[in-house]
Design a protein around this motif. Sequence first.
Motif, PDB file in Angstrom:
ATOM      1  N   ALA A 187       0.820  -1.213   0.000  1.00 56.72           N
ATOM      2  CA  ALA A 187       0.000   0.000   0.000  1.00 56.72           C
ATOM      3  C   ALA A 187       0.846   1.250   0.000  1.00 56.72           C
ATOM      4  O   ALA A 187       0.507   2.251  -0.626  1.00 56.72           O
ATOM      5  N   SER A 188       2.022   1.182   0.723  1.00 63.90           N
ATOM      6  CA  SER A 188       2.887   2.356   0.765  1.00 63.90           C
ATOM      7  C   SER A 188       3.726   2.478  -0.476  1.00 63.90           C
ATOM      8  O   SER A 188       4.150   3.571  -0.838  1.00 63.90           O
ATOM      9  N   ALA A 189       3.998   1.355  -1.156  1.00 62.61           N
ATOM     10  CA  ALA A 189       4.849   1.413  -2.339  1.00 62.61           C
ATOM     11  C   ALA A 189       4.070   1.778  -3.601  1.00 62.61           C
ATOM     12  O   ALA A 189       4.548   2.504  -4.449  1.00 62.61           O
ATOM     13  N   LYS A 190       2.881   1.269  -3.710  1.00 62.09           N
ATOM     14  CA  LYS A 190       2.133   1.471  -4.947  1.00 62.09           C
ATOM     15  C   LYS A 190       0.798   2.165  -4.716  1.00 62.09           C
ATOM     16  O   LYS A 190      -0.051   2.153  -5.581  1.00 62.09           O
ATOM     17  N   GLY A 191       0.655   2.750  -3.541  1.00 65.44           N
ATOM     18  CA  GLY A 191      -0.628   3.389  -3.252  1.00 65.44           C
ATOM     19  C   GLY A 191      -1.588   2.382  -2.655  1.00 65.44           C
ATOM     20  O   GLY A 191      -1.248   1.240  -2.358  1.00 65.44           O
ATOM     21  N   ALA A 192      -2.811   2.811  -2.446  1.00 68.19           N
ATOM     22  CA  ALA A 192      -3.816   1.953  -1.845  1.00 68.19           C
ATOM     23  C   ALA A 192      -4.176   0.822  -2.810  1.00 68.19           C
ATOM     24  O   ALA A 192      -4.490   1.052  -3.970  1.00 68.19           O
ATOM     25  N   THR A 193      -4.106  -0.443  -2.331  1.00 68.55           N
ATOM     26  CA  THR A 193      -4.415  -1.600  -3.171  1.00 68.55           C
ATOM     27  C   THR A 193      -5.678  -2.311  -2.718  1.00 68.55           C
ATOM     28  O   THR A 193      -6.347  -2.939  -3.532  1.00 68.55           O
ATOM     29  N   ARG A 194      -5.972  -2.232  -1.432  1.00 70.43           N
ATOM     30  CA  ARG A 194      -7.192  -2.873  -0.973  1.00 70.43           C
ATOM     31  C   ARG A 194      -8.407  -2.074  -1.419  1.00 70.43           C
ATOM     32  O   ARG A 194      -8.352  -0.866  -1.600  1.00 70.43           O
ATOM     33  N   LYS A 195      -9.523  -2.782  -1.549  1.00 72.80           N
ATOM     34  CA  LYS A 195     -10.742  -2.148  -2.044  1.00 72.80           C
ATOM     35  C   LYS A 195     -11.196  -1.040  -1.091  1.00 72.80           C
ATOM     36  O   LYS A 195     -11.580   0.048  -1.531  1.00 72.80           O
ATOM     37  N   GLY A 196     -11.148  -1.308   0.227  1.00 68.74           N
ATOM     38  CA  GLY A 196     -11.554  -0.290   1.194  1.00 68.74           C
ATOM     39  C   GLY A 196     -10.668   0.940   1.149  1.00 68.74           C
ATOM     40  O   GLY A 196     -11.154   2.074   1.252  1.00 68.74           O
ATOM     41  N   ASP A 197      -9.343   0.715   0.972  1.00 68.99           N
ATOM     42  CA  ASP A 197      -8.426   1.850   0.875  1.00 68.99           C
ATOM     43  C   ASP A 197      -8.705   2.675  -0.373  1.00 68.99           C
ATOM     44  O   ASP A 197      -8.666   3.913  -0.338  1.00 68.99           O
TER      45      ASP A 197
END
Length: 328
Positions: free
Chosen positions: A17-27
């Motif tokens: 998430a910190s490397a490529k931005g938010a990846t989870r659906k909720g994020d």
Amino acid sequence: MATENPPATAGPPASPASAKGATRKGDRIFLGLSRGSGITLLVIMAAIAVFLAWRAALAINADEANFLTSFEWDANANPPRFGIAVLAFGTVVSSVIAMVVAVPIAVGIALFISHYAPRKLATPLGYVIDLLAAVPSIVYGLWGALFLVPHLTGLYTWLDEYFGWTGIFTYQGGAARSLFTVGILLAIMILPIVTNVSREVFRQSPKMQEEAALALGATRWEVIRMSVLPFGRSGVISASMLGLGRALGETMAVATVLSPSFLIKASLLQPGGGTFAQNIAAGFKEAGSMGRDALIASGLVLFVITLLVNGAARLIIARRKEYSGANA
């Protein structure tokens, strides 16, 4: 004898998430909602500014008087003549009076609730302050007109007796429907806002610093002066700007108390003057097409003043943030 190098320990894996931005659906949903909210706010502010500027330009182009320096307001005449000198003076002066009266009292109440009063007294007192913030403006206006105005005559007489030589506090009798009364009423109205925000900021001051100062022999006031006030300085400034914003835009309470006129008088105790919000509320119903555009032009000036005040507050907070203790 050769020494073996210790095996390298692998650090924690980088978070996707910190490397490529938010990846989870909720994020992703939260990121989209928060970003969309910020963009929507900017779009609304820009739309308000464009609308005010467009209608103000129509009025100013038709104005036969100087919009910034004229002391008259006859926007429905043919040709229209109007200016904002009296309105700008009354808005700024009444707001400054309100800040001078309200901020020291509000900070004192906030310190009393957070550091002096016992819990049995601090809790109900905090509730009362919260309730004062919920009182409608028209109620304050009615109270000011029916109670505050008649009871300020003695104060006006005292100010005239001891400070009338300054010219600012000259009183010639009559009802106390002046900018000074408006400033006192606005101070009462913004007092709960400044008190509540300042109280919460003071409660966040580092307890370890306060206890260490007390252990070294500091008095309660010395603890507040050296630890609490420096920590909460930026918060008090923010609270004051919130109060100032309400004072600048207050309408019904000012319209109920003030006796308006398009004259600037040296004495703050003489009836007369006006504010942007009061003039808009009083003149919008009877205004024609050009009159409404003229009122919108004055609203644009109030809009700009509010933006400048908030911008100045942000600059002050940014400069003092490193000394406030907020980053400790």
